[in-house]
Design a protein around this motif. Structure first.
Motif, PDB file in Angstrom:
ATOM      1  N   ASP A   1      48.906  74.243  44.585  1.00  0.00           N
ATOM      2  CA  ASP A   1      50.431  74.221  45.526  1.00  0.00           C
ATOM      3  C   ASP A   1      50.441  72.981  46.751  1.00  0.00           C
ATOM      4  N   ARG A   2      48.966  73.494  47.290  1.00  0.00           N
ATOM      5  CA  ARG A   2      48.999  72.422  48.395  1.00  0.00           C
ATOM      6  C   ARG A   2      48.979  71.311  48.710  1.00  0.00           C
ATOM      7  N   ALA A   3      48.161  70.981  47.441  1.00  0.00           N
ATOM      8  CA  ALA A   3      47.309  69.700  46.782  1.00  0.00           C
ATOM      9  C   ALA A   3      48.661  68.931  45.990  1.00  0.00           C
TER      10      ALA A   3
ATOM     11  N   GLN B   1      50.801  67.755  49.024  1.00  0.00           N
ATOM     12  CA  GLN B   1      50.299  66.606  49.818  1.00  0.00           C
ATOM     13  C   GLN B   1      50.326  65.132  48.558  1.00  0.00           C
ATOM     14  N   ASP B   2      50.034  65.284  47.791  1.00  0.00           N
ATOM     15  CA  ASP B   2      50.320  64.297  46.745  1.00  0.00           C
ATOM     16  C   ASP B   2      52.155  63.247  46.603  1.00  0.00           C
TER      17      ASP B   2
ATOM     18  N   GLU C   1      54.396  63.727  49.047  1.00  0.00           N
ATOM     19  CA  GLU C   1      54.630  63.290  50.372  1.00  0.00           C
ATOM     20  C   GLU C   1      53.972  61.955  50.486  1.00  0.00           C
ATOM     21  N   ARG C   2      52.726  61.936  50.223  1.00  0.00           N
ATOM     22  CA  ARG C   2      51.920  60.671  50.041  1.00  0.00           C
ATOM     23  C   ARG C   2      52.785  59.888  49.018  1.00  0.00           C
ATOM     24  N   ALA C   3      53.805  60.734  47.699  1.00  0.00           N
ATOM     25  CA  ALA C   3      54.228  59.421  46.973  1.00  0.00           C
ATOM     26  C   ALA C   3      55.406  59.292  47.565  1.00  0.00           C
ATOM     27  N   ARG C   4      56.060  59.678  48.274  1.00  0.00           N
ATOM     28  CA  ARG C   4      57.291  59.447  48.874  1.00  0.00           C
ATOM     29  C   ARG C   4      57.123  58.532  49.898  1.00  0.00           C
ATOM     30  N   ARG C   5      56.524  58.440  51.061  1.00  0.00           N
ATOM     31  CA  ARG C   5      55.896  58.262  52.065  1.00  0.00           C
ATOM     32  C   ARG C   5      55.536  56.275  51.495  1.00  0.00           C
ATOM     33  N   ALA C   6      54.473  56.869  50.602  1.00  0.00           N
ATOM     34  CA  ALA C   6      54.978  54.960  49.886  1.00  0.00           C
ATOM     35  C   ALA C   6      55.941  54.306  49.041  1.00  0.00           C
TER      36      ALA C   6
END
Length: 90
Positions: free
Chosen positions: A48-50, A53-54, A56-61
């Motif tokens: 769930d944590r990973a 994070q995935d 969130e990285r996708a949103r930021r990208a």
């Protein structure tokens, strides 16, 4: 069995592992798939944590909301993965 560190798993490593699993004797493959199912169930917090994070990285990208949503792996998704591993091993 040792814990898998998600940040240490690369696409190349997963392809190599898949190839090795495909070539393994059926009993070894079944044991590995059963162990993987258990690992998926036991590592829910880490998964769930990973996954968060995935996402969130996708949103930021700048990926679309639809793509970010497809990355989501919830309880049902994890249960489905574990069940599929056990079904293939059966």
């Amino acid at each position: 069995m040792g814990r898998v560190q998600p940040e240490r798993v690369s696409p190349r490593g997963s392809h190599e592992a898949a190839r090795g699993l495909a070539l393994a004797p059926a009993t070894s493959r079944d044991k590995a798939l059963t162990a993987l199912a258990t690992l998926i169930e036991d590592a829910a917090v880490e998964i769930d944590r990973a996954n968060a994070q995935d996402q969130e990285r996708a949103r930021r990208a700048g990926l679309s909301a639809a793509v970010v949503d497809r990355l989501k792996l919830d309880l049902q998704g994890r249960a489905g993965l574990a069940r599929a591993c056990r079904e293939v091993a059966a």
